[in-house]
Design an enzyme around this catalytic site. Structure first.
Site, PDB file in Angstrom:
ATOM      1  N   PHE A 243      47.517  22.688  44.650  1.00 25.04           N
ATOM      2  CA  PHE A 243      47.838  23.300  43.358  1.00 25.04           C
ATOM      3  C   PHE A 243      47.375  24.753  43.364  1.00 25.04           C
ATOM      4  CE2 PHE A 243      47.054  24.674  39.018  1.00 25.04           C
ATOM      5  CZ  PHE A 243      48.245  24.317  38.412  1.00 25.04           C
TER       6      PHE A 243
ATOM      7  N   ASP B 243      42.032  29.539  48.289  1.00 24.55           N
ATOM      8  CA  ASP B 243      42.083  29.477  46.825  1.00 24.55           C
ATOM      9  C   ASP B 243      40.781  28.859  46.321  1.00 24.55           C
ATOM     10  OD1 ASP B 243      42.430  28.757  44.169  1.00 24.55           O
ATOM     11  OD2 ASP B 243      44.554  28.244  44.395  1.00 24.55           O
TER      12      ASP B 243
ATOM     13  N   LYS C 202      38.806  30.803  36.851  1.00 23.78           N
ATOM     14  CA  LYS C 202      37.991  29.757  36.224  1.00 23.78           C
ATOM     15  C   LYS C 202      36.516  30.151  36.024  1.00 23.78           C
ATOM     16  CE  LYS C 202      40.860  25.706  36.739  1.00 23.78           C
ATOM     17  NZ  LYS C 202      41.950  25.683  37.708  1.00 23.78           N
TER      18      LYS C 202
HETATM   19  C1  LIG Z   1      43.304  26.183  37.907  1.00 24.73           C
HETATM   20  C2  LIG Z   1      43.769  26.542  39.273  1.00 24.73           C
HETATM   21  C3  LIG Z   1      44.764  27.503  39.474  1.00 24.73           C
HETATM   22  C4  LIG Z   1      45.492  28.169  38.326  1.00 24.73           C
HETATM   23  O1  LIG Z   1      44.636  28.882  37.498  1.00 24.73           O
HETATM   24  P1  LIG Z   1      45.142  29.299  36.029  1.00 24.73           P
HETATM   25  O2  LIG Z   1      44.036  30.167  35.508  1.00 24.73           O
HETATM   26  O3  LIG Z   1      45.351  28.052  35.263  1.00 24.73           O
HETATM   27  O4  LIG Z   1      46.407  30.051  36.199  1.00 24.73           O
HETATM   28  C5  LIG Z   1      45.108  27.822  40.770  1.00 24.73           C
HETATM   29  N1  LIG Z   1      44.513  27.236  41.820  1.00 24.73           N
HETATM   30  C6  LIG Z   1      43.546  26.308  41.671  1.00 24.73           C
HETATM   31  C7  LIG Z   1      42.901  25.714  42.876  1.00 24.73           C
HETATM   32  C8  LIG Z   1      43.153  25.914  40.392  1.00 24.73           C
HETATM   33  O5  LIG Z   1      42.227  24.965  40.238  1.00 24.73           O
END
Ligand SMILES: *Cc1c(COP(=O)(O)O)cnc(C)c1O
Length: 394
Positions: A137, A221, A250
């Site tokens: 994701f 990521d 986050k």
């Molecule tokens: C939450 C998340 C995203 C997306 O972040 P948003 O601030 O919701 O756009 C991308 N990659 C990972 C691994 C995430 O946990």
């Protein structure tokens, strides 16, 4: 139906499922709903509220910066922005040759990383492919969605930006897929949205070796795993590797929207002026907040706390004698609980009823991502409430 649910039903875009509570305030590891009921927050706004709610350090930093300077645009620099770039270069180990780009969310950080990957064309200009993992994701905007290895999330939105190939999360699959046409590999150190799923042992090390051999960027990521969440500052550090770039969001802002792309070494030289940007990105309010959050994580020893409390939390879950619990996954205070039956949503509903906020990324997984400030008292509260929720849902 509650009055607020009625309003959600009629006023809010139908992008999310119906929400389960209306929260009006929070303090420390607790949130409170409109009826005054208190909930122990073991989700932390999905690994965002690193310092919990209404932390005095954040309140002070936001108030002070709001009264000083909130926004000036990227035609101008501000001290909090430069301080945050230097802090991230230090904490990530990117050091001297590192650079930071600021934006406002995780998906935007990955959009920037996607464009960075496209700029890695290779010596003969032949690189065009991007590798990403199945079940990964990376966000909801078109580029990040293309990087996301979940076909169900793509449905209805094709065509997406092309030339992204999804591979199994195994070293063998990576060995088979990588060649000189690959511009970048995107990888989460722990797949949070997939249910807090760990990579196989040695995967990041192999990914570093293989991407380096083929001139591909290794882009990690760290949006969910960063900022101390896993008991290390960043997830990649647990594997002892150095990536070419990481994306952040986050936890680094503790709840104030901010995202970042941090590059290492030669990847820092790929972008040139005019190729990317954001109006809000890196504004002094968001960057001053992130400095305060990261500073407090450092000063209060919260990376170590995440490691130690994470171990205690796992031990406590392992001690629950329930046929429903198969395993725990993840690291530090990013915990996945694998269930034997597809009842995770029912456990989450029962927990909420009992005053405990947790979440189910899928039917058989429960995710815990409490604030990094939790102590013995919160662990004990979690234990009794979670046991009761399991019993209620069984
Ligand atoms: C939450 C998340 C995203 C997306 O972040 P948003 O601030 O919701 O756009 C991308 N990659 C990972 C691994 C995430 O946990």
């Amino acid at each position: 139906m509650n009055e607020w649910k009625q309003r959600v039903e009629t006023d809010m875009m139908r992008t999310f499922a119906m929400t389960q509570a209306l929260f009006v305030r929070g303090e420390g590891c607790w949130v409170e709903d409109g009826a005054g009921k208190r909930y122990l927050d073991f989700l932390g706004g999905i690994a965002v509220n690193a310092l919990g709610h209404a932390h005095p350090v954040m309140v002070e930093a936001i108030s002070r910066q709001a009264a000083t300077l909130i926004h000036v645009s990227n035609y101008f620099s501000t001290p909090p922005q430069l301080e945050l770039a230097e802090r991230l270069k230090r904490l990530t180990g990117a050091g001297e040759s590192g650079r930071a780009y600021f934006c406002n969310s995780g998906t935007e950080a990955n959009e920037a990383a996607f464009k960075l990957a496209r700029l890695n064309k290779g010596p003969h200009g032949t690189k065009y492919k991007i590798l990403s993992l199945e079940n990964s994701f990376h966000g909801r905007t078109m580029g990040s969605l293309a990087l996301t290895g979940k076909p169900a999330l793509h449905a209805g939105f094709e065509p997406l930006p092309g030339n992204v190939e999804y591979i199994e999360s195994t070293i063998e699959a990576l060995e088979n897929a990588i060649d000189d046409s690959v511009a970048a590999l995107f990888v989460e150190p722990i797949k949070g949205e997939a249910g807090v799923v760990d990579l196989p042992d040695g995967f990041l090390e192999a990914a570093r070796r293989l991407t380096a051999e083929h001139g591909a960027l290794l882009i990690v990521d760290e949006i969910q795993t960063g900022a101390g969440r896993t008991g290390s500052w960043f997830g990649f550090q647990r594997a002892g590797i150095v990536p070419d770039a990481i994306t952040l969001a986050k936890g680094i802002g503790g709840g104030v929207p901010i995202g970042a792309l941090v590059t290492f070494g030669h990847a820092s030289e790929l972008f040139s002026p005019g190729q990317h940007g954001s109006t809000f990105g890196g504004n002094p309010l968001a960057t001053a907040t992130a400095n305060a959050v990261l500073g407090e994580i450092e000063d209060a020893g919260l990376v170590e706390n995440a490691r130690v409390r994470g171990e205690q939390l796992r031990a406590l879950i392992a001690a629950i004698d329930s046929p429903l619990i198969l395993e725990t996954r993840g690291a530090g205070l990013l915990v996945g609980i694998g269930l034997a039956k597809p009842v995770a949503p029912a456990v989450v509903r029962a927990a909420l009823e009992l005053g405990l906020v947790i979440n189910a990324p899928n039917d058989r997984s429960i995710r815990l991502a409490p604030p990094l400030i939790i102590g013995e008292a919160e662990l004990a509260e979690f234990d009794s409430r979670f046991r009761a929720a399991l019993a209620a849902a069984a």
